[in-house]
Write an enzyme that holds these catalytic residues in place. Structure first.
Site, PDB file in Angstrom:
ATOM      1  CB  CYS A  75      -0.930   0.009   1.214  1.00  0.00           C
ATOM      2  SG  CYS A  75      -1.962   1.493   1.301  1.00  0.00           S
ATOM      3  CG  HIS A 161      -2.422  -2.347  -9.222  1.00  0.00           C
ATOM      4  ND1 HIS A 161      -3.286  -1.458  -8.611  1.00  0.00           N
ATOM      5  CD2 HIS A 161      -1.426  -2.585  -8.325  1.00  0.00           C
ATOM      6  CE1 HIS A 161      -2.825  -1.169  -7.404  1.00  0.00           C
ATOM      7  NE2 HIS A 161      -1.703  -1.838  -7.217  1.00  0.00           N
ATOM      8  CD  GLU A 210      -6.989   0.618  -2.312  1.00  0.00           C
ATOM      9  OE1 GLU A 210      -6.432  -0.218  -1.567  1.00  0.00           O
ATOM     10  OE2 GLU A 210      -6.915   1.831  -2.132  1.00  0.00           O
ATOM     11  CB  CYS A 219      -5.080   3.420  -4.858  1.00  0.00           C
ATOM     12  SG  CYS A 219      -4.245   1.803  -4.876  1.00  0.00           S
ATOM     13  N   GLY A 222      -1.816   1.935  -6.943  1.00  0.00           N
ATOM     14  CA  GLY A 222      -2.637   2.048  -8.145  1.00  0.00           C
ATOM     15  C   GLY A 222      -2.162   3.175  -9.043  1.00  0.00           C
TER      16      GLY A 222
END
Length: 276
Positions: A75, A161, A210, A219, A222
């Site tokens: 993260c 992703h 997510e 994110c 992301g």
């Protein structure tokens, strides 16, 4: 059991930070779900734990739990908050630190104005390592969602992703597509679904749904995955401003096996104690 916490956010992606070094606690998935509950708990996208490192080259171990209690490997927004949190709690004097995650070692560097740069490491494209059910690596893949045939990029930034280019992130159909993509059977561990709107070669807009959470205001991993995909497709320069609902991040990737660098803000919302 009383648990001290600090509520933080990075560009609107919010976290409950818990130091398990100075307070000896062990949280179960149901505890994570209770803390993350926005009506009956503190409320957050993820619960982040600070633990002693397991590897000699690391300063801390960084664990990430989604709101549904599942553990995540990475993260980026949380990593920025992690760096500020351990300084705020005086667990370290370092401005540059190495943290151990479930998927890699990360280098975090505190900058001015509470911004933090995160070395996310190089992106991973091999389908077996994303993981993604395809036999051969490609820059872009066909993905059938309901009756639609989409074209997505698949990349791991320590977590999987799927990135889809759209004409506008304001499209009302993205919520439906995001839910369908993040639980798609071709991603055996689920995936984070990103929708990328290219404004110009140095600026994009992004929405991310997510896994284990749903849509978040930002994110970090992301944003990195979206810029990597856009770079591989030839749409973007090597330094890009990513605009998300909660704020802006800067992502830099020069290609190849070079690391992706992500920089953005951190903020402390409040501190308290929750009884489990």
């Amino acid at each position: 059991m009383p648990v001290k916490f600090t509520k933080m956010h990075g560009a609107g992606n919010d976290f409950v930070m818990i130091d398990t070094i100075s307070q000896r606690i062990k949280l179960r998935p149901r505890d994570i779900r209770r803390i993350a509950d926005r009506r009956r708990g503190v409320g957050c996208d993820q619960v982040l734990l600070v633990e002693p490192p397991g590897q000699p080259e690391a300063d801390f171990r960084y664990r990430i739990f989604n709101a549904d209690g599942s553990e995540a490997g990475q993260c980026g927004n949380g990593a920025r908050c992690f760096a500020r949190f351990v300084r705020h709690r005086r667990l370290t004097h370092l401005k540059k630190m190495v943290v151990e995650t479930g998927s890699s070692l990360m280098t975090l560097t505190l900058r001015d104005n509470h911004e933090v740069e995160v070395d996310m490491g190089p992106p991973v494209f091999s389908p077996s390592d994303v993981p993604f059910n395809r036999d051969q690596e490609a820059t872009e893949y066909k993905l059938k969602v309901a009756e639609e045939q989409l074209r997505v990029g698949a990349v791991s930034m320590g977590n999987p992703h799927a990135v889809l280019r759209v004409s506008s992130v304001d499209d009302g159909s993205l919520e439906r597509l995001g839910e369908a993509i993040r639980s798609h059977s071709d991603f055996p561990e689920g995936t984070n679904a990103g929708f990328l709107e290219v404004v110009d070669r140095q600026k994009v807009r992004l929405r991310v749904f997510e896994r284990g959470v749903g849509e978040t205001e930002a994110c970090g991993s992301g944003a990195c995955a979206a810029v990597v995909y856009g770079r591989r497709m030839g749409w973007l320069d090597d330094r890009v401003t990513v605009e998300l609902t909660g704020g802006k991040l800067t992502v830099q990737w020069t290609g190849g096996n070079n690391p992706v660098l992500m920089t953005g803000p951190t903020a402390i919302s409040f501190e308290g104690t929750v009884r489990l």
